[in-house]
Design an enzyme around this catalytic site. Structure first.
Site, short mmCIF file in Angstrom:
data_model
loop_
_atom_site.label_atom_id
_atom_site.label_comp_id
_atom_site.label_asym_id
_atom_site.label_seq_id
_atom_site.Cartn_x
_atom_site.Cartn_y
_atom_site.Cartn_z
N PHE A 22 0.82 -1.21 0.00
CA PHE A 22 0.00 0.00 0.00
C PHE A 22 0.86 1.26 0.00
CE2 PHE A 22 -3.09 2.82 2.43
CZ PHE A 22 -3.91 3.05 1.34
N TYR B 82 4.88 -6.50 17.50
CA TYR B 82 5.12 -5.69 16.31
C TYR B 82 5.78 -4.37 16.70
CZ TYR B 82 4.07 -2.69 12.28
OH TYR B 82 4.17 -1.80 11.24
#
Length: 322
Positions: free
Chosen positions: A15, A144
């Site tokens: 993206f 993360y």
């Protein structure tokens, strides 16, 4: 831009990476390379593919002649991670892979390395009216976010040791034409007229349009003051979840049907069904302060939230028709 410069973008079909390439193709004569996993990967015209080695980012990548790298590739945050040791898996790609690429960049004479990090390095939520700042002490709480923080620290140390110019950008939620995940789900619900129990949510969240993020990345490719700095990025206008839904509904031409369910009740229901994290993202605040980005770089978001939402919704509607 110098027409002789070569820029490599990792995550070239993703993206953000594809957005960076589209912008650079349209605005410069810079030679563009896109790191891809297969030779058949779709890239914009005039972008040359560089094949990812079998070892991924831990392999040897051809960086000959490259002056700048925009590193978008990552193992991304997922809602239900089924890995036995999620932190170890995130570290393989986001820490070890990133630092391996950066060391190769040094060896090959790359000047600037732009690392697309995450707001999760700062934390999961801010107090209302107390936004995260770029130079706050990091406080990641999930694997993360921890892996992104460790990558940042490793890059900063490498910069000190070698002279590689590292630029770190921490985006908030990125949206724009082609956006997936929760943002796409919201557009789908609203387009169908589904009532949503979020009318009483008056939090504040920062978002960033893809066009605004890409503009900052391109600015950081050249700006001398960007070297060895960390930047926050947003649209410069924070919205509550109910405001965001109302604006998306207006762009869709389908007024949002928002039910004023108390936030405490939403939280209780989410906890019961094991979706506390979803409730936190919908009901909690997460704001960032982009004053450092504005002042140090002379940068401002080039498009407004309204323009960005209109473009996002238009692409969503066109895709539905297609």
């Amino acid at each position: 831009m110098n027409s002789e410069r070569t820029v490599l973008v990792t995550g070239a079909t993703g993206f953000v990476g594809s957005g960076v390439l589209r912008r650079l193709v349209a605005s410069s004569d810079t030679k563009l390379l896109g790191l891809v996993r297969s030779r058949g990967a779709h890239l914009p015209i005039n972008v040359f593919p560089v094949l990812m080695p079998d070892e991924g980012l831990m392999g040897s990548i051809d960086l000959q002649g490259v002056q700048a790298i925009v590193h978008c590739a990552a193992r991304v945050h997922v809602m239900d991670d089924r890995a036995g040791d999620p932190l170890a898996e995130f570290r393989k790609v986001n820490v070890d892979g990133t630092l391996n690429l950066a060391r190769q960049a040094v060896t090959n004479g790359v000047k600037r390395f732009i690392f697309i990090s995450s707001i999760k390095v700062n934390g999961e939520g801010s107090e209302p009216g107390v936004p995260y700042a770029a130079d706050d002490v990091p406080n990641p709480t999930d694997p993360y976010g921890i892996s992104k923080m460790e990558a940042e620290l490793g890059l900063q140390q490498l910069a000190k040791e070698t002279g590689l110019e590292v630029v770190i950008i921490r985006p908030v939620l990125v949206y724009g034409p082609g956006v997936k995940a929760n943002f796409q789900s919201m557009m789908r619900w609203l387009s169908k007229g589904v009532p949503l129990p979020l009318g009483a949510v008056h939090n504040k969240r920062s978002l960033v349009a893809l066009d605004n993020l890409v503009d900052l990345i391109v600015t950081c490719l050249d700006h001398p003051a960007a070297a060895n700095q960390t930047f926050m990025v947003s649209d410069g206008e924070d919205l509550s979840t109910s405001e965001l839904l109302s604006r998306i509904g207006a762009a869709l031409g389908r007024p949002a049907r928002l039910l004023p369910v108390p936030v405490w009740l939403l939280g209780l229901g989410a906890t019961i069904v094991g979706r506390r994290g979803v409730a936190r993202r919908l009901c909690g605040s997460l704001q960032v302060d982009i004053s450092k980005t504005r002042e140090l770089l002379g940068w401002s978001p080039p498009i407004s939230v309204k323009e960005a939402l209109d473009k996002t919704v238009k692409a969503f509607q066109a895709n539905k028709k297609g």
